[in-house]
Motif scaffolding. Structure first.
Motif, PDB file in Angstrom:
ATOM      1  N   PRO A   3       0.839  -1.193   0.000  1.00 21.32           N
ATOM      2  CA  PRO A   3       0.000   0.000   0.000  1.00 21.32           C
ATOM      3  C   PRO A   3       0.874   1.244   0.000  1.00 21.32           C
ATOM      4  CG  PRO A   3       0.020  -1.024   2.171  1.00 21.32           C
ATOM      5  CD  PRO A   3       0.783  -1.923   1.253  1.00 21.32           C
ATOM      6  N   ALA A   4       0.512   2.202  -0.814  1.00 17.58           N
ATOM      7  CA  ALA A   4       1.221   3.476  -0.864  1.00 17.58           C
ATOM      8  C   ALA A   4       0.199   4.582  -0.963  1.00 17.58           C
ATOM      9  CB  ALA A   4       2.164   3.518  -2.059  1.00 17.58           C
ATOM     10  N   ALA A   5       0.570   5.718  -0.454  1.00 21.34           N
ATOM     11  CA  ALA A   5      -0.318   6.868  -0.504  1.00 21.34           C
ATOM     12  C   ALA A   5      -0.548   7.275  -1.953  1.00 21.34           C
ATOM     13  CB  ALA A   5       0.296   8.028   0.270  1.00 21.34           C
ATOM     14  N   PRO A   6      -1.757   7.767  -2.291  1.00 23.32           N
ATOM     15  CA  PRO A   6      -1.986   8.238  -3.652  1.00 23.32           C
ATOM     16  C   PRO A   6      -0.965   9.313  -4.013  1.00 23.32           C
ATOM     17  CG  PRO A   6      -4.049   8.154  -2.421  1.00 23.32           C
ATOM     18  CD  PRO A   6      -2.931   7.885  -1.446  1.00 23.32           C
ATOM     19  N   GLY A   7      -0.392   9.186  -5.186  1.00 22.73           N
ATOM     20  CA  GLY A   7       0.584  10.169  -5.635  1.00 22.73           C
ATOM     21  C   GLY A   7       1.999   9.881  -5.163  1.00 22.73           C
ATOM     22  N   ALA A   8       2.200   8.804  -4.372  1.00 22.43           N
ATOM     23  CA  ALA A   8       3.543   8.496  -3.901  1.00 22.43           C
ATOM     24  C   ALA A   8       4.428   8.086  -5.070  1.00 22.43           C
ATOM     25  CB  ALA A   8       3.504   7.394  -2.849  1.00 22.43           C
ATOM     26  N   GLY A   9       3.858   7.406  -6.065  1.00 21.87           N
ATOM     27  CA  GLY A   9       4.589   7.025  -7.264  1.00 21.87           C
ATOM     28  C   GLY A   9       5.644   5.981  -7.000  1.00 21.87           C
ATOM     29  N   PRO A  10       6.185   5.389  -8.074  1.00 21.01           N
ATOM     30  CA  PRO A  10       7.224   4.373  -7.917  1.00 21.01           C
ATOM     31  C   PRO A  10       8.533   5.023  -7.483  1.00 21.01           C
ATOM     32  CG  PRO A  10       6.868   4.817 -10.233  1.00 21.01           C
ATOM     33  CD  PRO A  10       5.832   5.598  -9.473  1.00 21.01           C
ATOM     34  N   LEU A  11       9.317   4.291  -6.751  1.00 21.29           N
ATOM     35  CA  LEU A  11      10.602   4.775  -6.268  1.00 21.29           C
ATOM     36  C   LEU A  11      11.693   3.930  -6.921  1.00 21.29           C
ATOM     37  CD1 LEU A  11      12.105   6.658  -4.312  1.00 21.29           C
ATOM     38  CD2 LEU A  11      11.872   4.877  -2.600  1.00 21.29           C
ATOM     39  N   THR A  12      12.466   4.541  -7.823  1.00 17.92           N
ATOM     40  CA  THR A  12      13.463   3.772  -8.553  1.00 17.92           C
ATOM     41  C   THR A  12      14.877   3.970  -8.022  1.00 17.92           C
ATOM     42  OG1 THR A  12      13.673   5.528 -10.176  1.00 17.92           O
ATOM     43  CG2 THR A  12      12.099   3.751 -10.673  1.00 17.92           C
ATOM     44  N   ALA A  16      19.064   7.623  -3.364  1.00 18.46           N
ATOM     45  CA  ALA A  16      18.829   9.064  -3.451  1.00 18.46           C
ATOM     46  C   ALA A  16      17.674   9.476  -2.539  1.00 18.46           C
ATOM     47  CB  ALA A  16      18.549   9.468  -4.897  1.00 18.46           C
ATOM     48  N   PHE A  17      16.644   8.657  -2.484  1.00 16.86           N
ATOM     49  CA  PHE A  17      15.491   8.944  -1.636  1.00 16.86           C
ATOM     50  C   PHE A  17      15.894   9.003  -0.164  1.00 16.86           C
ATOM     51  CE2 PHE A  17      12.070   7.144   1.055  1.00 16.86           C
ATOM     52  CZ  PHE A  17      11.115   8.148   0.896  1.00 16.86           C
ATOM     53  N   LEU A  18      16.715   8.074   0.285  1.00 16.86           N
ATOM     54  CA  LEU A  18      17.042   7.969   1.704  1.00 16.86           C
ATOM     55  C   LEU A  18      18.093   8.962   2.185  1.00 16.86           C
ATOM     56  CD1 LEU A  18      17.162   4.090   2.072  1.00 16.86           C
ATOM     57  CD2 LEU A  18      15.371   5.631   2.921  1.00 16.86           C
ATOM     58  N   LEU A  19      18.993   9.402   1.323  1.00 15.57           N
ATOM     59  CA  LEU A  19      20.075  10.298   1.743  1.00 15.57           C
ATOM     60  C   LEU A  19      19.539  11.473   2.552  1.00 15.57           C
ATOM     61  CD1 LEU A  19      22.468  10.547  -1.333  1.00 15.57           C
ATOM     62  CD2 LEU A  19      23.114   9.919   1.000  1.00 15.57           C
ATOM     63  N   GLY A  20      20.148  11.730   3.711  1.00  9.26           N
ATOM     64  CA  GLY A  20      19.771  12.878   4.514  1.00  9.26           C
ATOM     65  C   GLY A  20      19.341  12.517   5.920  1.00  9.26           C
ATOM     66  N   TYR A  84      23.537   0.428  10.558  1.00 13.59           N
ATOM     67  CA  TYR A  84      23.493  -0.581   9.507  1.00 13.59           C
ATOM     68  C   TYR A  84      24.225  -0.044   8.284  1.00 13.59           C
ATOM     69  CZ  TYR A  84      19.646  -2.421  12.324  1.00 13.59           C
ATOM     70  OH  TYR A  84      18.890  -2.897  13.357  1.00 13.59           O
ATOM     71  N   VAL A  85      24.494  -0.932   7.339  1.00 16.52           N
ATOM     72  CA  VAL A  85      25.061  -0.557   6.052  1.00 16.52           C
ATOM     73  C   VAL A  85      24.101  -1.069   4.986  1.00 16.52           C
ATOM     74  CG1 VAL A  85      26.994  -0.849   4.467  1.00 16.52           C
ATOM     75  CG2 VAL A  85      27.413  -0.684   6.927  1.00 16.52           C
ATOM     76  N   LEU A  86      23.759  -0.224   4.028  1.00 19.03           N
ATOM     77  CA  LEU A  86      22.896  -0.617   2.912  1.00 19.03           C
ATOM     78  C   LEU A  86      23.725  -0.624   1.642  1.00 19.03           C
ATOM     79  CD1 LEU A  86      21.042   1.245   4.994  1.00 19.03           C
ATOM     80  CD2 LEU A  86      19.338   0.721   3.287  1.00 19.03           C
ATOM     81  N   ARG A  87      23.494  -1.651   0.816  1.00 24.89           N
ATOM     82  CA  ARG A  87      24.191  -1.764  -0.463  1.00 24.89           C
ATOM     83  C   ARG A  87      23.159  -2.039  -1.553  1.00 24.89           C
ATOM     84  NH1 ARG A  87      27.974  -4.821   2.850  1.00 24.89           N
ATOM     85  NH2 ARG A  87      29.715  -3.435   3.280  1.00 24.89           N
ATOM     86  N   PRO A  88      23.447  -1.615  -2.782  1.00 23.54           N
ATOM     87  CA  PRO A  88      22.509  -1.914  -3.870  1.00 23.54           C
ATOM     88  C   PRO A  88      22.228  -3.415  -3.937  1.00 23.54           C
ATOM     89  CG  PRO A  88      24.208  -0.407  -4.621  1.00 23.54           C
ATOM     90  CD  PRO A  88      24.620  -0.872  -3.247  1.00 23.54           C
ATOM     91  N   ALA A  89      20.976  -3.761  -4.126  1.00 27.75           N
ATOM     92  CA  ALA A  89      20.583  -5.168  -4.188  1.00 27.75           C
ATOM     93  C   ALA A  89      21.141  -5.816  -5.442  1.00 27.75           C
ATOM     94  CB  ALA A  89      19.067  -5.287  -4.156  1.00 27.75           C
ATOM     95  N   ALA A  90      21.706  -6.997  -5.269  1.00 28.26           N
ATOM     96  CA  ALA A  90      22.286  -7.713  -6.402  1.00 28.26           C
ATOM     97  C   ALA A  90      21.211  -8.348  -7.276  1.00 28.26           C
ATOM     98  CB  ALA A  90      23.244  -8.785  -5.901  1.00 28.26           C
ATOM     99  N   GLU A  91      20.165  -8.887  -6.654  1.00 28.24           N
ATOM    100  CA  GLU A  91      19.088  -9.550  -7.391  1.00 28.24           C
ATOM    101  C   GLU A  91      17.762  -9.240  -6.714  1.00 28.24           C
ATOM    102  OE1 GLU A  91      19.727 -13.698  -7.810  1.00 28.24           O
ATOM    103  OE2 GLU A  91      21.791 -13.460  -8.436  1.00 28.24           O
ATOM    104  N   PRO A  92      16.648  -9.228  -7.346  1.00 31.16           N
ATOM    105  CA  PRO A  92      16.515  -9.333  -8.801  1.00 31.16           C
ATOM    106  C   PRO A  92      16.800  -7.991  -9.452  1.00 31.16           C
ATOM    107  CG  PRO A  92      14.341  -9.203  -7.808  1.00 31.16           C
ATOM    108  CD  PRO A  92      15.347  -9.213  -6.675  1.00 31.16           C
ATOM    109  N   ASP A  94      15.651  -6.883 -12.151  1.00 28.71           N
ATOM    110  CA  ASP A  94      14.531  -6.332 -12.908  1.00 28.71           C
ATOM    111  C   ASP A  94      13.607  -5.463 -12.057  1.00 28.71           C
ATOM    112  OD1 ASP A  94      13.660  -8.487 -11.422  1.00 28.71           O
ATOM    113  OD2 ASP A  94      12.245  -9.178 -12.942  1.00 28.71           O
ATOM    114  N   GLU A  95      13.872  -5.347 -10.759  1.00 26.19           N
ATOM    115  CA  GLU A  95      13.060  -4.463  -9.920  1.00 26.19           C
ATOM    116  C   GLU A  95      13.966  -3.455  -9.224  1.00 26.19           C
ATOM    117  OE1 GLU A  95       9.760  -4.438  -6.388  1.00 26.19           O
ATOM    118  OE2 GLU A  95      10.066  -6.253  -7.512  1.00 26.19           O
ATOM    119  N   PRO A  96      13.994  -2.211  -9.733  1.00 21.64           N
ATOM    120  CA  PRO A  96      14.869  -1.199  -9.139  1.00 21.64           C
ATOM    121  C   PRO A  96      14.307  -0.721  -7.797  1.00 21.64           C
ATOM    122  CG  PRO A  96      13.531  -0.222 -10.850  1.00 21.64           C
ATOM    123  CD  PRO A  96      13.224  -1.699 -10.851  1.00 21.64           C
ATOM    124  N   GLY A  97      15.114   0.043  -7.110  1.00 18.27           N
ATOM    125  CA  GLY A  97      14.648   0.653  -5.877  1.00 18.27           C
ATOM    126  C   GLY A  97      14.770  -0.237  -4.660  1.00 18.27           C
TER     127      GLY A  97
END
Length: 173
Positions: A3-12, A16-20, A84-92, A94-97
């Protein structure tokens, strides 16, 4: 589907979204005793390149104050923090973000994201299972909950995370 709020849109671009800087408000319910706790604090996501590692990841540091009322014991209030440390997901691929979250010592924790394949994950912490569910509310807010079940714990942890406003100079307002 997440579930996402209307207008939240996809996050790719989760990085960048989390920085800050973000505020964190968390309720903690021990379902076995009915005890209720709260955490209020600040979460800071900084790029791993800030420490010489350029892997496209993030460092996460959360600190604040926790209050916990335990049945039959004195209430506790004190400081609390986690990293914690976050790293770009290796798989899958085909789904960014999505990003994979690790403990500071490099052990895997769970996958973080807001899309269909990544908004829910689980972590086994012997002898209990931790299940997480992320929800994107909008460009400056998300929520997540941990449902912890097993023979040692029966907890529900619900967090609301909001970006701190930034001035036109790029500084916290």
């Amino acid at each position: 589907m997440n579930p996402a709020a209307p207008g939240a849109g996809p996050l790719t671009d989760l990085r960048a979204f989390l920085l800050g800087s973000w505020s964190v408000h968390r309720t903690m319910l021990d379902r076995s005793t009915g005890s209720l706790g709260h955490f209020t604090g600040v979460a800071l996501y900084t790029g791993t390149s800030d420490t010489g590692t350029n892997d496209g990841g993030l460092h996460y540091r959360e600190h604040g104050t926790v209050s916990w009322a335990t049945a039959g014991a004195r209430p506790f209030t004190g400081s609390a923090s986690r990293e914690y440390v976050l790293r770009p997901a290796a798989e899958p691929a085909d789904e960014p973000g999505m990003m994979d979250m690790f403990f500071p010592d490099g052990r895997p924790f769970h996958r973080m994201g807001f899309a269909d394949l990544s908004h829910q994950d689980r972590h086994w912490c012997d002898p209990d299972t931790y299940r997480v569910d992320y929800t994107l509310i909008g460009p400056d807010e998300f929520r997540y909950s941990w449902d912890v079940t097993g023979p040692a714990k029966n907890l529900l942890l619900e967090s609301v995370v909001r970006r701190f406003p930034v001035s036109s100079e790029g500084l916290p307002a």
